[in-house]
Design a protein around this motif. Structure first.
Motif, PDB file in Angstrom:
ATOM      1  N   UNK A  62      44.038  40.264  36.516  1.00  0.00           N
ATOM      2  CA  UNK A  62      44.184  38.862  36.114  1.00  0.00           C
ATOM      3  C   UNK A  62      43.377  37.940  37.022  1.00  0.00           C
ATOM      4  N   UNK A  63      43.316  38.241  38.317  1.00  0.00           N
ATOM      5  CA  UNK A  63      42.626  37.337  39.245  1.00  0.00           C
ATOM      6  C   UNK A  63      41.119  37.600  39.333  1.00  0.00           C
ATOM      7  N   UNK A  64      40.647  38.652  38.676  1.00  0.00           N
ATOM      8  CA  UNK A  64      39.210  38.906  38.661  1.00  0.00           C
ATOM      9  C   UNK A  64      38.503  37.797  37.889  1.00  0.00           C
ATOM     10  N   UNK A  65      37.254  37.517  38.238  1.00  0.00           N
ATOM     11  CA  UNK A  65      36.503  36.502  37.492  1.00  0.00           C
ATOM     12  C   UNK A  65      36.374  36.888  36.023  1.00  0.00           C
TER      13      UNK A  65
ATOM     14  N   UNK B 284      49.328  37.625  27.748  1.00  0.00           N
ATOM     15  CA  UNK B 284      49.163  39.072  27.755  1.00  0.00           C
ATOM     16  C   UNK B 284      49.511  39.637  29.139  1.00  0.00           C
ATOM     17  N   UNK B 285      49.055  38.956  30.188  1.00  0.00           N
ATOM     18  CA  UNK B 285      49.353  39.401  31.548  1.00  0.00           C
ATOM     19  C   UNK B 285      50.852  39.366  31.808  1.00  0.00           C
ATOM     20  N   UNK B 286      51.506  38.276  31.406  1.00  0.00           N
ATOM     21  CA  UNK B 286      52.947  38.148  31.575  1.00  0.00           C
ATOM     22  C   UNK B 286      53.665  39.264  30.840  1.00  0.00           C
TER      23      UNK B 286
ATOM     24  N   UNK C 127      52.480  42.214  29.989  1.00  0.00           N
ATOM     25  CA  UNK C 127      52.224  43.487  30.661  1.00  0.00           C
ATOM     26  C   UNK C 127      53.115  43.644  31.896  1.00  0.00           C
ATOM     27  N   UNK C 128      53.257  42.554  32.655  1.00  0.00           N
ATOM     28  CA  UNK C 128      54.119  42.602  33.835  1.00  0.00           C
ATOM     29  C   UNK C 128      55.577  42.846  33.439  1.00  0.00           C
ATOM     30  N   UNK C 129      56.026  42.188  32.392  1.00  0.00           N
ATOM     31  CA  UNK C 129      57.399  42.402  31.932  1.00  0.00           C
ATOM     32  C   UNK C 129      57.599  43.834  31.444  1.00  0.00           C
ATOM     33  N   UNK C 130      56.593  44.375  30.755  1.00  0.00           N
ATOM     34  CA  UNK C 130      56.692  45.765  30.294  1.00  0.00           C
ATOM     35  C   UNK C 130      56.901  46.722  31.459  1.00  0.00           C
ATOM     36  N   UNK C 131      56.217  46.454  32.561  1.00  0.00           N
ATOM     37  CA  UNK C 131      56.302  47.335  33.725  1.00  0.00           C
ATOM     38  C   UNK C 131      57.584  47.086  34.517  1.00  0.00           C
TER      39      UNK C 131
END
Length: 93
Positions: free
Chosen positions: A21-24, A31-33, A35-39
């Motif tokens: 997520x923090x990559x340029x 989607x990031x949220x 994915x984090x919730x899935x994990x």
């Protein structure tokens, strides 16, 4: 997988998601949220975290468990010679 390994893997996976997520480049917050919730909100991970927080037995408790285990093994072999000895009355301490 033991509880500590499961929690460690979930944290490693979450760190990977965060690193991407923090990559340029373009980002998708939702989607990031998700994915984090899935994990992190996985039932097995939540249970593993609870299991890893369980109280560890004391040295005295472990010694008593070993003693009882030895008694149980002797009894299954037809012997019961490892009973806890009662102190004799009148004996000096």
């Amino acid at each position: 997988m033991d509880p500590e390994q499961r929690v460690a893997k979930a944290l490693e996976d979450a760190q990977g998601i965060r690193a991407r997520y923090v990559e340029p480049g373009p980002r998708d917050r939702e989607q990031t949220r998700n994915q984090l919730l899935d994990v992190l909100d996985d039932g097995a991970v939540v249970q593993a975290l609870k299991d890893s927080k369980m109280e560890k037995p004391t040295a005295e408790q472990l010694a008593e468990l070993k003693r009882l285990n030895a008694i149980a093994r002797c009894r299954t072999n037809g012997r019961s010679s490892l009973r806890r000895k009662k102190p004799r009355s009148g004996s000096a301490i």
